[in-house]
Write an enzyme that holds these catalytic residues in place. Structure first.
Site, PDB file in Angstrom:
ATOM      1  N   ASP A  31     -15.164  -0.335  14.443  1.00  0.00           N
ATOM      2  CA  ASP A  31     -14.032  -1.258  14.439  1.00  0.00           C
ATOM      3  C   ASP A  31     -14.147  -2.328  15.520  1.00  0.00           C
ATOM      4  OD1 ASP A  31     -13.099   0.331  12.514  1.00  0.00           O
ATOM      5  OD2 ASP A  31     -11.329   1.059  13.596  1.00  0.00           O
TER       6      ASP A  31
ATOM      7  N   ASP B  92     -13.804  -6.276  15.184  1.00  0.00           N
ATOM      8  CA  ASP B  92     -12.811  -7.066  15.909  1.00  0.00           C
ATOM      9  C   ASP B  92     -13.472  -8.182  16.709  1.00  0.00           C
ATOM     10  OD1 ASP B  92     -10.943  -5.394  14.906  1.00  0.00           O
ATOM     11  OD2 ASP B  92     -10.721  -4.194  16.738  1.00  0.00           O
TER      12      ASP B  92
ATOM     13  N   LEU C 209       2.792   1.148 -19.925  1.00  0.00           N
ATOM     14  CA  LEU C 209       2.029   2.153 -20.673  1.00  0.00           C
ATOM     15  C   LEU C 209       2.971   3.162 -21.295  1.00  0.00           C
ATOM     16  CD1 LEU C 209      -0.734   2.994 -18.049  1.00  0.00           C
ATOM     17  CD2 LEU C 209      -1.114   1.898 -20.266  1.00  0.00           C
TER      18      LEU C 209
ATOM     19  N   GLU D  32      -8.636   7.260 -15.636  1.00  0.00           N
ATOM     20  CA  GLU D  32      -8.394   6.734 -14.285  1.00  0.00           C
ATOM     21  C   GLU D  32      -7.191   7.406 -13.646  1.00  0.00           C
ATOM     22  OE1 GLU D  32      -7.711   2.574 -14.970  1.00  0.00           O
ATOM     23  OE2 GLU D  32      -9.559   2.367 -16.141  1.00  0.00           O
TER      24      GLU D  32
ATOM     25  N   LYS E  87      -3.600   7.425 -12.062  1.00  0.00           N
ATOM     26  CA  LYS E  87      -2.459   6.512 -12.142  1.00  0.00           C
ATOM     27  C   LYS E  87      -1.855   6.422 -10.751  1.00  0.00           C
ATOM     28  CE  LYS E  87       1.535   5.298 -14.945  1.00  0.00           C
ATOM     29  NZ  LYS E  87       2.535   5.061 -13.906  1.00  0.00           N
TER      30      LYS E  87
ATOM     31  N   ASP F   2       0.353   5.599  -7.643  1.00  0.00           N
ATOM     32  CA  ASP F   2       1.802   5.451  -7.553  1.00  0.00           C
ATOM     33  C   ASP F   2       2.126   4.378  -6.521  1.00  0.00           C
ATOM     34  OD1 ASP F   2       4.347   5.875  -8.215  1.00  0.00           O
ATOM     35  OD2 ASP F   2       4.534   7.857  -7.302  1.00  0.00           O
TER      36      ASP F   2
ATOM     37  N   ARG G 264       4.600  -7.731 -10.676  1.00  0.00           N
ATOM     38  CA  ARG G 264       4.709  -7.639 -12.120  1.00  0.00           C
ATOM     39  C   ARG G 264       6.040  -8.210 -12.616  1.00  0.00           C
ATOM     40  NH1 ARG G 264       6.757  -3.526 -15.499  1.00  0.00           N
ATOM     41  NH2 ARG G 264       5.762  -3.541 -17.533  1.00  0.00           N
TER      42      ARG G 264
ATOM     43  N   GLU H  20      -3.236  -2.048  -8.470  1.00  0.00           N
ATOM     44  CA  GLU H  20      -2.098  -1.394  -7.828  1.00  0.00           C
ATOM     45  C   GLU H  20      -2.227  -1.507  -6.308  1.00  0.00           C
ATOM     46  OE1 GLU H  20      -0.086  -0.135 -10.113  1.00  0.00           O
ATOM     47  OE2 GLU H  20       1.150   1.426  -9.200  1.00  0.00           O
TER      48      GLU H  20
ATOM     49  N   TYR I   7      -6.263  -0.917  -5.406  1.00  0.00           N
ATOM     50  CA  TYR I   7      -7.309  -0.612  -6.386  1.00  0.00           C
ATOM     51  C   TYR I   7      -7.134  -1.511  -7.602  1.00  0.00           C
ATOM     52  CZ  TYR I   7      -9.198   3.667  -4.317  1.00  0.00           C
ATOM     53  OH  TYR I   7      -9.832   4.557  -3.509  1.00  0.00           O
TER      54      TYR I   7
ATOM     55  N   LYS J 227      -7.866   4.918 -21.171  1.00  0.00           N
ATOM     56  CA  LYS J 227      -7.988   3.622 -21.855  1.00  0.00           C
ATOM     57  C   LYS J 227      -9.204   3.658 -22.763  1.00  0.00           C
ATOM     58  CE  LYS J 227      -6.158   1.338 -17.769  1.00  0.00           C
ATOM     59  NZ  LYS J 227      -6.531   0.626 -16.543  1.00  0.00           N
TER      60      LYS J 227
ATOM     61  N   LYS K 177       1.238  12.048 -17.584  1.00  0.00           N
ATOM     62  CA  LYS K 177       1.936  12.245 -16.317  1.00  0.00           C
ATOM     63  C   LYS K 177       1.743  13.650 -15.731  1.00  0.00           C
ATOM     64  CE  LYS K 177       4.377   8.754 -15.250  1.00  0.00           C
ATOM     65  NZ  LYS K 177       5.683   8.536 -15.431  1.00  0.00           N
TER      66      LYS K 177
ATOM     67  N   CYS L 293      18.127  33.980  19.186  1.00  0.00           N
ATOM     68  CA  CYS L 293      18.270  34.713  20.448  1.00  0.00           C
ATOM     69  C   CYS L 293      19.555  34.382  21.187  1.00  0.00           C
ATOM     70  CB  CYS L 293      17.075  34.439  21.363  1.00  0.00           C
ATOM     71  SG  CYS L 293      17.112  32.796  22.094  1.00  0.00           S
TER      72      CYS L 293
ATOM     73  N   CYS M 112      15.186  25.436  21.797  1.00  0.00           N
ATOM     74  CA  CYS M 112      15.834  26.668  22.217  1.00  0.00           C
ATOM     75  C   CYS M 112      15.350  26.950  23.629  1.00  0.00           C
ATOM     76  CB  CYS M 112      15.426  27.807  21.284  1.00  0.00           C
ATOM     77  SG  CYS M 112      15.638  29.425  22.040  1.00  0.00           S
TER      78      CYS M 112
ATOM     79  N   CYS N  40      13.110  34.641  23.355  1.00  0.00           N
ATOM     80  CA  CYS N  40      13.574  34.368  21.992  1.00  0.00           C
ATOM     81  C   CYS N  40      12.573  34.957  21.000  1.00  0.00           C
ATOM     82  CB  CYS N  40      13.694  32.863  21.775  1.00  0.00           C
ATOM     83  SG  CYS N  40      14.074  32.424  20.070  1.00  0.00           S
TER      84      CYS N  40
HETATM   85  S1  IVH Z   1      -3.125  -0.108 -16.834  1.00  0.00           S
HETATM   86  C1  IVH Z   1      -2.203  -2.445 -20.291  1.00  0.00           C
HETATM   87  N1  IVH Z   1      -4.167   1.527 -15.067  1.00  0.00           N
HETATM   88  O1  IVH Z   1       1.199   2.132 -14.264  1.00  0.00           O
HETATM   89  C2  IVH Z   1      -2.252  -1.451 -19.228  1.00  0.00           C
HETATM   90  N2  IVH Z   1      -1.864   1.012 -14.891  1.00  0.00           N
HETATM   91  O2  IVH Z   1       3.097   2.150 -16.706  1.00  0.00           O
HETATM   92  C3  IVH Z   1      -1.491  -1.809 -18.057  1.00  0.00           C
HETATM   93  N3  IVH Z   1      -0.765   2.043 -12.969  1.00  0.00           N
HETATM   94  O3  IVH Z   1       2.632  -1.039 -14.182  1.00  0.00           O
HETATM   95  C4  IVH Z   1      -1.572  -0.862 -16.946  1.00  0.00           C
HETATM   96  N4  IVH Z   1      -2.533   3.063 -12.172  1.00  0.00           N
HETATM   97  O4  IVH Z   1       1.654  -0.147 -12.047  1.00  0.00           O
HETATM   98  C5  IVH Z   1      -3.058   0.906 -15.465  1.00  0.00           C
HETATM   99  N5  IVH Z   1      -5.250   2.915 -13.568  1.00  0.00           N
HETATM  100  C6  IVH Z   1      -4.137   2.286 -13.973  1.00  0.00           C
HETATM  101  C7  IVH Z   1      -2.912   2.423 -13.291  1.00  0.00           C
HETATM  102  C8  IVH Z   1      -1.785   1.769 -13.790  1.00  0.00           C
HETATM  103  C9  IVH Z   1      -1.245   2.822 -11.994  1.00  0.00           C
HETATM  104  C10 IVH Z   1       0.647   1.629 -13.091  1.00  0.00           C
HETATM  105  C11 IVH Z   1       0.840   0.146 -13.146  1.00  0.00           C
HETATM  106  C12 IVH Z   1       1.584  -0.142 -14.392  1.00  0.00           C
HETATM  107  C13 IVH Z   1       2.103   1.188 -14.788  1.00  0.00           C
HETATM  108  C14 IVH Z   1       2.123   1.290 -16.282  1.00  0.00           C
END
Ligand code: IVH
Length: 845
Positions: A35, A39, A85, A115, A117, A119, A138, A193, A243, A310, A334, A431, A446, A452
């Site tokens: 690092d 820097d 989705l 992939e 998903k 959060d 979005r 994301e 990502y 996908k 999910k 205690c 405590c 105790c």
């Molecule tokens: S694809 C046409 N890939 O999930 C496909 N979405 O419910 C569009 N998300 O708004 C989304 N990881 O915020 C895709 N590997 C991933 C994802 C991903 C997270 C989220 C994204 C999107 C929501 C879809």
């Protein structure tokens, strides 16, 4: 800068190297420079750009936090809408998804990109000629908000794609990079994301709790809230990452024809793509992926709420098309939610090893991400006050990763009438000792210390743990029963445990009912003892089979006289445990100190104390300021050690361990000769943390007085005569008016003399000439790498550190040394150049 380089060339080189380092760190996950070097390059570039403003470009890595705070975000219309989705929650739904695609495309086993998903928050990044020109949220999918300034602060997002033409202004050319046949399109919108890694989230909240700031409910909210800041400087301080997972508008260029190849291409252009992305085939491949990722979910460094499948080939995607706002060629599978709602049945407090009282919500049992949760931490009293959690409330609980489940928020609309704010109880529920809060501390404690039982249990558990006394087989449940059953009061009592006690304890714990216990005891007790037991059992408190009360009451009455029938009872485990206890008696000072469970003293501090002082007798009577002579032990840790040994109960526990406990410390030795250079009256005076008595004042006092004891009885005018400014002299005199302070000074002075007397003659040969010295390497060396130099210095006993402090013995400064060299000069730390280092290494071969 080499002589032949122009500032423009140097700036370009620095940018290239910084971009490269970013790419290695964020995309390849293979950082290759420390690092500090990063820097340093960034700082040099900044300086160059300040000196030559015409060299600054918007895509320069110095320009991440450039924009001024705005009052609101502009709208961005997505040319290609940002879709959502469809969800699958069961295997059947995944089979159905694959079946539909198979039928429509007439394929048996379609190939998918699977992939994680993430959060976080979906965003779109617009690159024109490879340069980031806009970043947007979005929004509703058609229109989002322009958060470019905030997204530019996210280091994982490249400001310029790798392989984009380098140069200023409009003369960038879309160009190919060596390992990629695709030139960067003129317009490339990357979708992905933004998320907050768990570690960053936890750290952020820990700080917020400490300083009374607002805590983030979860990493997702953290990411969203950070991007919504109007001041990008705030966003820049949030630990965000990114990502890429897809594309939006693409113009003026071609791309591969499968999704997986597109992601690989994005990665080659410098955009981070998750390593968890995989190509899989058919429904079985998808479900297998789901389970594999699910099994790793808790240990991933970020939250995911599922996986996304996908269809890989774009032609197939086009054919499948869309329904409403979601593609037919992709689906989100999910995982169980990491947050759930439940109700608070009670709020208790849990007492830790050092007495910290942590409020815990007892919850109506609820499944959270696959685990039944009945307790959740509320962290501390401040946190409860902030959340205003009350008994009876409906709350949101969260469990993610390895962290303890926690209460995130209260659903106020569902609060029943008549609730009251929670208050920290005045006394420890275990205690009865007072619960106190030290000034300036967030935690309540405590005050019962080892009287105790809760603290005792934790202390015993720690004492027996593998890295402490290593008593194998002494588990948590057992310790609990030993303490509750009155068989063990202090750590030394462990050494009195015999076979009879262990076997009896387990028999009582494991018996289903009292009748079962009697039946079993019958096989091992002489007739009269059995009769006595019968009578005792009869008068025990009643209760259900799983009730501990009668077991505890029985244990408290002591162990009956046994004649174990070895055919009817397993004794091997107990013999092993007795042997493990016996073996632990022979220990090292380092383990013993760690095992005592002194607050702030982990393994490395215990090791340092043992190495430097060598003798428990010395350590246990040493006034705290002297501990600060050990490198890496600061005031807080030193005070904690001193405080521990100031408690008569703790001293008694040590006496007992060494006395009737029979613990033997095998590696006692004289204090390290390295201390010689560290000890002195001036250092001692500075370590006492007397207001206004800085190191310079301490030096003056040490020159004028023969000992600490001599200073203790003096008047302010004598301190002025010694050269102290009036103010410092008065401050010292005021400090000395406190008897405790005076006593500490005298004791510390005496301890210093004892220590000095006990130092062995310097025997440098035994340990290396640089033993105990900390050195720092900075800048570039020409004849060897920094790592090599570090190793050679370590071989001579030195410790190589990353930052300069006043305890640094010397700094080796190579070419282009930066802030560390400056700091060394400012602190008056010795600086060596490469020639001097080489000469030294040569003469100490
Ligand atoms: S694809 C046409 N890939 O999930 C496909 N979405 O419910 C569009 N998300 O708004 C989304 N990881 O915020 C895709 N590997 C991933 C994802 C991903 C997270 C989220 C994204 C999107 C929501 C879809």
């Amino acid at each position: 800068m080499t002589a032949s380089q122009s500032p423009a060339e140097r700036a370009a080189e620095l940018r290239r190297r910084i971009d490269d380092a970013n790419y290695r760190y964020h995309v390849l996950d293979e950082p290759d420079i420390p690092d500090v070097d990063y820097d340093r390059m960034l700082r040099e570039l900044q300086e160059l750009e300040t000196a030559h403003p015409d060299l600054a470009t918007p895509d320069s890595p110095t320009q991440r936090v450039g924009a001024m705070p705005s009052s609101k975000f502009a709208e961005v219309v997505h040319k290609v809408p940002m879709l959502s989705l469809g969800n699958a929650f069961s295997d059947e739904e995944v089979h159905e998804f694959v079946r539909r695609i198979g039928e429509r495309l007439e394929r048996k086993a379609p190939v998918f990109s699977a992939e994680p998903k993430m959060d976080g928050l979906a965003i779109s990044l617009r690159y024109e000629d490879g340069v980031l020109v806009q970043g947007a949220t979005r929004g509703d999918g058609s229109t989002g908000e322009d958060v470019t300034a905030n997204l530019r602060t996210v280091k994982a997002i490249p400001l310029r794609l790798r392989g984009a033409g380098i140069g200023k202004g409009g003369n960038r050319t879309a160009s190919a990079i060596p390992d990629s046949p695709f030139p960067i399109p003129k317009v490339l919108e990357v979708r992905g994301e933004v998320y907050m890694p768990r570690a960053g989230f936890e750290k952020y909240n820990e700080q917020a709790r400490l300083h009374g700031g607002k805590v983030l409910a979860n990493p997702r909210n953290g990411a969203a809230g950070s991007l919504r800041q109007l001041d990008p400087r705030i966003t820049a301080q949030r630990p965000l990452a990114f990502y890429a997972y897809g594309l939006g508008e693409v113009r003026g260029g071609e791309l591969p024809d499968t999704h997986s190849a597109i992601l690989a291409q994005l990665k080659a252009w410098g955009l981070p793509v998750s390593d968890l992305v995989q190509k899989v085939t058919g429904a079985d491949g998808l479900l297998d992926y789901y389970r594999r990722i699910g099994a790793r979910r808790d240990s991933l460094p970020f939250d995911i709420d599922g996986v996304v499948y996908k269809l890989d080939d774009l032609a197939g995607q086009r054919e499948m098309g869309f329904v409403a706002r979601a593609p037919r060629w992709a689906i989100a599978h999910k995982f169980p939610a990491q947050e759930q709602t439940t109700t608070v049945e009670a709020i208790g407090i849990q007492i830790g090893r050092t007495g910290a009282a942590t409020p815990v919500a007892r919850l109506a049992p609820v499944h959270v991400a696959g685990v039944m949760v009945t307790n959740a931490t509320l962290h501390n009293a401040d946190q409860i006050a902030r959340l205003d959690v009350r008994v009876g409330d409906t709350v949101i609980v969260r469990r993610a990763g390895d962290v303890i489940p926690e209460v995130v928020s209260v659903v106020l609309e569902r609060r029943p009438p008549g609730t009251e704010p929670w208050q920290m109880p005045a006394r420890c529920p275990v205690c009865g000792a007072e619960i106190v809060r030290e000034e300036g501390e967030a935690a309540w404690r405590c005050s019962g210390e080892l009287s105790c039982p809760a603290q005792r249990k934790e202390a015993l558990f720690h004492f027996a743990s593998r890295r402490a006394m290593d008593i194998d087989g002494l588990g948590e449940k057992f310790i609990e029963a030993l303490v509750d059953g009155g068989m063990v009061h202090s750590v030394a009592d462990l050494y009195r445990l015999g076979l009879d006690q262990l076997l009896w304890l387990r028999m009582v714990l494991n018996a289903g009912t009292r009748a079962d216990l009697l039946a079993e005891a019958h096989d091992h007790l002489p007739a009269d003892a059995y009769a006595a037991l019968l009578r005792r059992v009869d008068v025990l408190p009643a209760g259900p089979a799983e009730d501990m009360a009668w077991r505890v009451a029985l244990l408290r009455e002591g162990v009956p006289p046994f004649a174990w029938n070895p055919k009817k009872i397993a004794t091997k485990w107990a013999e092993n445990l007795v042997e493990a206890i016996e073996r632990s008696r022979d220990t090292t000072l380092e383990r013993f100190l760690y095992a005592l469970g002194i607050e702030q003293v982990g393994e490395s501090t215990a090791k340092a104390l043992a190495a430097w002082f060598g003798d428990l007798e010395l350590i246990r009577h040493m006034p705290w300021p002297l501990f600060k002579r050990v490198p890496d032990i600061g005031g807080e840790v030193a005070r904690a050690i001193g405080h521990f040994f100031d408690q008569p109960g703790n001293q008694r526990a040590v006496d007992e361990l060494l006395g009737r406990g029979g613990v033997r410390i095998g590696d006692t030795h004289a204090p390290s000769a390295r201390l010689r250079g560290e000890l002195g009256l001036a250092a001692l005076l500075a370590d006492l943390e007397i207001p206004k008595v800085t190191r310079i004042r301490a030096d003056q006092l040490a020159a004028a007085f023969p000992s600490a004891q001599a200073i203790a009885g003096e008047q302010p005018d004598r301190f002025v005569a010694a050269g102290l400014p009036e103010e410092a002299a008065r401050s010292l005199a005021a400090w000395l008016e406190d008897d405790d302070h005076r006593g500490l000074l005298v004791r510390a002075g005496e301890a210093l003399q004892t220590l000095l007397q006990r130092l062995p003659e310097a025997d440098a040969a035994a340990s290396g000439p640089l033993e105990g010295q900390t050195v720092v390497l900075t800048g570039t060396l020409s004849s060897l790498t920094r790592e090599q130099a570090g190793e050679r210095l370590q071989a001579l006993g030195a410790k190589v550190a990353g930052s300069v402090s006043k305890k640094t013995a010397f700094v080796v400064a190579g070419e282009a040394a930066g802030s560390k060299l400056e700091k060394a000069l400012a602190l008056g730390v010795e600086v060596w150049d490469e020639a001097r280092l080489l000469q030294y290494l040569e003469s100490h071969r």
